[in-house]
Design an enzyme around this catalytic site. Structure first.
Site, PDB file in Angstrom:
ATOM      1  N   HIS A  84       3.793  -2.040   3.161  1.00  0.00           N
ATOM      2  CA  HIS A  84       3.458  -0.368   2.504  1.00  0.00           C
ATOM      3  C   HIS A  84       5.275  -0.864   2.423  1.00  0.00           C
ATOM      4  CE1 HIS A  84       0.978  -0.478   5.601  1.00  0.00           C
ATOM      5  NE2 HIS A  84       0.302   0.522   4.933  1.00  0.00           N
TER       6      HIS A  84
ATOM      7  N   HIS B 150      -6.058   2.548  -4.397  1.00  0.00           N
ATOM      8  CA  HIS B 150      -6.355   3.229  -2.711  1.00  0.00           C
ATOM      9  C   HIS B 150      -5.864   4.492  -2.178  1.00  0.00           C
ATOM     10  CE1 HIS B 150      -5.258   1.961   1.376  1.00  0.00           C
ATOM     11  NE2 HIS B 150      -3.672   2.762   1.337  1.00  0.00           N
TER      12      HIS B 150
ATOM     13  N   ASP C  32       0.965  -1.614  -0.130  1.00  0.00           N
ATOM     14  CA  ASP C  32      -0.231   0.089  -0.384  1.00  0.00           C
ATOM     15  C   ASP C  32       0.870   1.404   0.262  1.00  0.00           C
ATOM     16  OD1 ASP C  32      -2.271  -1.693   0.378  1.00  0.00           O
ATOM     17  OD2 ASP C  32      -2.968  -0.645   2.594  1.00  0.00           O
ATOM     18  N   ASP C  33      -0.079   1.974  -0.913  1.00  0.00           N
ATOM     19  CA  ASP C  33       0.971   3.332  -0.392  1.00  0.00           C
ATOM     20  C   ASP C  33       2.106   4.222  -1.139  1.00  0.00           C
ATOM     21  OD1 ASP C  33      -1.632   3.758   1.991  1.00  0.00           O
ATOM     22  OD2 ASP C  33       0.586   4.046   3.509  1.00  0.00           O
TER      23      ASP C  33
END
Ligand code: ZN
Length: 249
Positions: free
Chosen positions: A214, A119, A69-70
């Site tokens: 992440h 996201h 993620d991110d």
């Protein structure tokens, strides 16, 4: 499955009210318990309290999904190098604003065969408090960035911070997304000790697990190096999350 906790608590609270014949404090206690459960339901995606979220694959073989993620971030190219060396495809849940900052890294993810998920555009700290229309805008702007810079579309959506609530549920339906969670959380953004992060991931691993990581730090890169060795040793293969979903029309 989805509302079982609610039902159990509802029965439990009614029993308490019955047993204590309704004093003010009993009602207050029940109200606080109920609020607690709703808040817990918003933050713990594995409960699937508000949104029907995919948190694992039902499978008999030893396979897991690596999800990041991110990103994309300045660290992402190292992650991509490592995945390529090991011939592993992962799923990247990208933030629109990060795609704008690192368009080449984003294109590289796609070229190298990884799955892409939405996201949101800005990963707002207020995600849990946005209106339905604001939430839809966040998802649609994310989609636009993904198609503009990567020339791909995605049906996958991962809620920032894993937060779901009725507004977010409506926005997910409205944008025809599949909500993707996890059942193995690394806490790699809050824990500093790499060994602890790795242990947390490997301890909870099961057939079909979806692992949340992440691509935002050197620390998680180091964890991934060890995690890939672990997967190889334990003979786990990997799958990407898009292989799990039936496309919504
Ligand atoms: Zn996030």
């Amino acid at each position: 499955m989805k509302h079982y906790i609610f039902i159990i608590f509802y029965i439990f609270l009614n029993l308490i009210i019955y047993a204590f014949q309704g004093s003010f404090w009993v009602y207050l206690f029940c109200f606080l318990m109920f609020s607690g459960v709703v808040i817990w339901g918003s933050f713990d995606i594995t409960l699937r309290y508000f949104v029907n979220t995919v948190t694992q694959k039902r499978t008999k073989i030893k396979e897991v999904a690596l999800t990041f993620d991110d990103g994309p971030t300045e660290f992402t190219p190292k992650f991509l190098d490592l995945l390529k060396e090991n011939n592993i495809k992962a799923t990247f849940f990208c933030i629109g604003q990060q795609i704008e900052k690192y368009p080449e890294t984003f294109r590289r993810m796609i070229e190298e065969g990884h799955s892409i998920g939405n996201h949101t555009y800005s990963h707002s700290d207020n995600t849990g408090f946005l209106s339905i229309s604001k939430m839809i805008e966040e998802i649609e702007k994310g989609d636009q960035t993904i198609s503009e810079f990567g020339n791909v579309t995605t049906h996958l959506y991962r809620p920032p911070f894993g937060v779901t609530n009725p507004n977010i549920a409506k926005a997910i339906n409205n944008t025809k997304k599949n909500s993707i969670g996890w059942n193995v959380r690394s806490f790699d953004t809050v824990t500093t000790d790499e060994k602890k992060i790795l242990r947390r991931v490997t301890k909870g691993l099961k057939k079909g697990s979806i692992i949340l990581l992440h691509d935002t730090s050197e620390k998680t890169y180091n964890v991934l190096v060890e995690l890939l060795l672990f997967l190889e040793r334990e003979k786990y293969s990997t799958f990407t999350v898009d292989s799990l979903i039936k496309l919504k029309k």
